[in-house]
Design an enzyme around this catalytic site. Structure first.
Site, PDB file in Angstrom:
ATOM      1  N   ASP A 114      48.369  54.307  30.135  1.00 21.63           N
ATOM      2  CA  ASP A 114      47.909  52.918  30.084  1.00 21.63           C
ATOM      3  C   ASP A 114      46.481  52.849  30.641  1.00 21.63           C
ATOM      4  O   ASP A 114      46.231  53.270  31.771  1.00 21.63           O
ATOM      5  CB  ASP A 114      48.863  52.062  30.930  1.00 21.63           C
ATOM      6  N   ASP A 124      37.191  49.857  24.885  1.00 16.47           N
ATOM      7  CA  ASP A 124      37.299  49.073  23.652  1.00 16.47           C
ATOM      8  C   ASP A 124      38.747  48.607  23.458  1.00 16.47           C
ATOM      9  O   ASP A 124      39.212  48.434  22.336  1.00 16.47           O
ATOM     10  CB  ASP A 124      36.841  49.967  22.476  1.00 16.47           C
ATOM     11  N   SER A 133      34.327  52.199  14.313  1.00 19.04           N
ATOM     12  CA  SER A 133      33.919  51.786  15.660  1.00 19.04           C
ATOM     13  C   SER A 133      32.761  52.626  16.169  1.00 19.04           C
ATOM     14  O   SER A 133      32.009  52.199  17.038  1.00 19.04           O
ATOM     15  CB  SER A 133      35.082  51.931  16.646  1.00 19.04           C
ATOM     16  N   LYS A 193      36.948  41.096  23.712  1.00 17.89           N
ATOM     17  CA  LYS A 193      37.443  40.535  22.451  1.00 17.89           C
ATOM     18  C   LYS A 193      37.557  39.022  22.620  1.00 17.89           C
ATOM     19  O   LYS A 193      38.177  38.541  23.571  1.00 17.89           O
ATOM     20  CB  LYS A 193      38.817  41.118  22.108  1.00 17.89           C
ATOM     21  N   ALA A 197      41.552  55.624  20.928  1.00 13.84           N
ATOM     22  CA  ALA A 197      42.002  56.020  19.583  1.00 13.84           C
ATOM     23  C   ALA A 197      41.457  55.066  18.504  1.00 13.84           C
ATOM     24  O   ALA A 197      41.299  53.881  18.784  1.00 13.84           O
ATOM     25  CB  ALA A 197      43.538  56.024  19.562  1.00 13.84           C
ATOM     26  N   PRO A 198      41.165  55.584  17.314  1.00 11.89           N
ATOM     27  CA  PRO A 198      41.269  56.977  16.865  1.00 11.89           C
ATOM     28  C   PRO A 198      40.141  57.903  17.326  1.00 11.89           C
ATOM     29  O   PRO A 198      40.176  59.083  17.036  1.00 11.89           O
ATOM     30  CB  PRO A 198      41.260  56.843  15.337  1.00 11.89           C
ATOM     31  N   GLY A 199      39.124  57.371  18.023  1.00 14.62           N
ATOM     32  CA  GLY A 199      38.203  58.323  18.655  1.00 14.62           C
ATOM     33  C   GLY A 199      36.729  58.193  18.294  1.00 14.62           C
ATOM     34  O   GLY A 199      35.946  59.073  18.636  1.00 14.62           O
ATOM     35  N   GLY A 200      36.355  57.114  17.642  1.00 17.32           N
ATOM     36  CA  GLY A 200      34.947  56.950  17.234  1.00 17.32           C
ATOM     37  C   GLY A 200      33.979  56.948  18.413  1.00 17.32           C
ATOM     38  O   GLY A 200      32.936  57.602  18.371  1.00 17.32           O
ATOM     39  N   ASP A 218      44.412  56.777  25.685  1.00 16.20           N
ATOM     40  CA  ASP A 218      45.055  55.887  24.700  1.00 16.20           C
ATOM     41  C   ASP A 218      46.437  56.435  24.422  1.00 16.20           C
ATOM     42  O   ASP A 218      46.620  57.654  24.345  1.00 16.20           O
ATOM     43  CB  ASP A 218      44.225  55.851  23.397  1.00 16.20           C
TER      44      ASP A 218
HETATM   45  N1  SAM Z   1      36.909  52.570  20.235  1.00 14.19           N
HETATM   46  C1  SAM Z   1      37.932  53.136  19.364  1.00 14.19           C
HETATM   47  C2  SAM Z   1      37.269  54.050  18.358  1.00 14.19           C
HETATM   48  O1  SAM Z   1      36.053  54.193  18.420  1.00 14.19           O
HETATM   49  O2  SAM Z   1      37.929  54.631  17.515  1.00 14.19           O
HETATM   50  C3  SAM Z   1      38.775  52.057  18.720  1.00 14.19           C
HETATM   51  C4  SAM Z   1      39.615  51.346  19.717  1.00 14.19           C
HETATM   52  S1  SAM Z   1      40.769  50.234  19.040  1.00 14.19           S
HETATM   53  C5  SAM Z   1      39.802  48.859  18.662  1.00 14.19           C
HETATM   54  C6  SAM Z   1      41.659  49.695  20.435  1.00 14.19           C
HETATM   55  C7  SAM Z   1      42.532  50.773  21.048  1.00 14.19           C
HETATM   56  O3  SAM Z   1      42.921  50.309  22.331  1.00 14.19           O
HETATM   57  C8  SAM Z   1      43.799  51.065  20.289  1.00 14.19           C
HETATM   58  O4  SAM Z   1      43.825  52.420  19.921  1.00 14.19           O
HETATM   59  C9  SAM Z   1      44.923  50.767  21.292  1.00 14.19           C
HETATM   60  O5  SAM Z   1      45.964  51.723  21.259  1.00 14.19           O
HETATM   61  C10 SAM Z   1      44.184  50.857  22.608  1.00 14.19           C
HETATM   62  N2  SAM Z   1      44.794  50.102  23.706  1.00 14.19           N
HETATM   63  C11 SAM Z   1      45.119  48.792  23.769  1.00 14.19           C
HETATM   64  N3  SAM Z   1      45.679  48.513  24.975  1.00 14.19           N
HETATM   65  C12 SAM Z   1      45.666  49.668  25.675  1.00 14.19           C
HETATM   66  C13 SAM Z   1      46.079  50.034  26.982  1.00 14.19           C
HETATM   67  N4  SAM Z   1      46.612  49.137  27.819  1.00 14.19           N
HETATM   68  N5  SAM Z   1      45.919  51.308  27.377  1.00 14.19           N
HETATM   69  C14 SAM Z   1      45.349  52.237  26.550  1.00 14.19           C
HETATM   70  N6  SAM Z   1      44.959  51.941  25.301  1.00 14.19           N
HETATM   71  C15 SAM Z   1      45.104  50.676  24.873  1.00 14.19           C
END
Ligand code: SAM
Length: 303
Positions: free
Chosen positions: A215, A231, A143, A260, A176-179, A195
């Site tokens: 959240d 994201d 990401s 999305k 997460a994971p943090g990119g 996250d």
């Molecule tokens: N941008 C991130 C990166 O660079 O690594 C990748 C993000 S990943 C596509 C989507 C993330 O959104 C997941 O880690 C998921 O746990 C988190 N997520 C989804 N719904 C969420 C919520 N309501 N609150 C916090 N995190 C949420």
């Protein structure tokens, strides 16, 4: 547009602004369409079809549709490109100047070519419209590439210096994971990464990244931040409402977020989300600039 062809020809005198096109990778002005290119000598008809004006081009790009069939043509364009380059260089028509119009030869297949010209101010500055990004070894996720491409797409080098720099603050929702957090930390920002999932690799222990397990829809920062990035995988309408709420309540000055796209009725879902956002911002009297684009590194989403 022919289904699955990967390109569209717009007739008439459209005034298309590349920055407003969400899904198009590249925009060129069509000069000639060649059919039945002979297998033995494609060079001669191509050279004959080159527009007389402008006299000089800043680049020559041979491009193909970004489809499976198109990808199989890249070996063919790689063979043809040096021959064309040489001809244009020796005739003085190709010069090193980024401000000059570019010449595009777009091959839907080996027998057809669309000859086009692009204005550097109104097109993608990358061949095939693809912003290739380097993936650093330490980056916690792929990401990372999406965020760096977004920054390079939406912000000019000058804007990057003034709007996204050392000492600024950001909140990363769905971090997460943090990119994304790590990419911002590389630019000297301080990040609150929200996250429930764990941060990994270089993002996990980074001194500029604070991880909060909460959240993302509920979290609000104690003090306003410069950037909101988001994201989270959620319905586009919910994300649009969330971003509007942050901006309207002054929690962030700028936002960079992904919508999305659902499996079906994607364009409808996207347009609905963007128009919800516009309506909310307009209603609150906010002055803003908004751009949306499906990036090369995006998947089923628009940034
Ligand atoms: N941008 C991130 C990166 O660079 O690594 C990748 C993000 S990943 C596509 C989507 C993330 O959104 C997941 O880690 C998921 O746990 C988190 N997520 C989804 N719904 C969420 C919520 N309501 N609150 C916090 N995190 C949420």
């Amino acid at each position: 547009a022919a289904p699955h062809s990967g390109f569209v020809v717009v007739r008439g005198k459209p005034r298309l602004q590349f920055a407003q096109l969400v899904f198009a990778r590249q925009l060129t002005r069509l000069q000639a369409s060649l059919h039945n290119l002979p297998q033995r000598d494609r060079l001669t008809p191509l050279l004959a079809a080159l527009p007389g004006l402008p006299e000089r081009f800043g680049a020559l790009w041979l491009e193909v549709p970004d489809t499976n069939d198109g990808k199989s043509l890249s070996a063919f364009t790689r063979r043809l490109a040096p021959l064309l380059h040489e001809r244009l260089l020796t005739t003085g028509r190709l010069v090193q100047d980024d401000a000059l119009p570019r010449l595009h030869l777009f091959f839907p297949d080996k027998t057809r070519a669309l000859v086009g010209i692009s204005d550097p101010e109104n097109s993608a500055p990358w061949e095939m419209g693809i912003a290739r990004q380097k993936m650093p070894q330490q980056a916690p996720s792929r990401s990372y590439l999406k965020l760096t491409e977004a920054i390079n797409t939406f912000l000019s080098p000058r804007e990057q210096k003034t709007l996204l720099h050392h000492g600024m603050t950001a909140v990363d929702l769905g971090a997460a994971p943090g990119g994304w957090s790590w990419a911002l930390a590389q630019r000297g920002l301080k990040i609150i990464a929200v996250d429930n999932g764990p941060l990994k690799g270089a993002a996990a222990q980074h001194p500029a990244i604070r991880h909060i397990r909460q959240d993302g829809f509920r979290y609000r920062p104690p003090r306003p931040v410069d950037w909101l990035v988001c994201d989270m995988v959620e319905q586009p309408g919910r994300i649009a409402d969330l971003v509007a709420d942050w901006i309207i309540h002054g929690k962030a000055r700028r936002a960079l977020f992904n919508l999305k796209l659902p499996m079906k009725k994607r364009l409808l879902a996207l347009n609905e989300a963007l128009s919800r956002l516009r309506t909310a911002l307009d209603g609150a009297g906010i002055r803003y600039r908004m751009r949306a684009r499906q990036l090369y590194h995006d998947r089923e989403e628009v940034t």
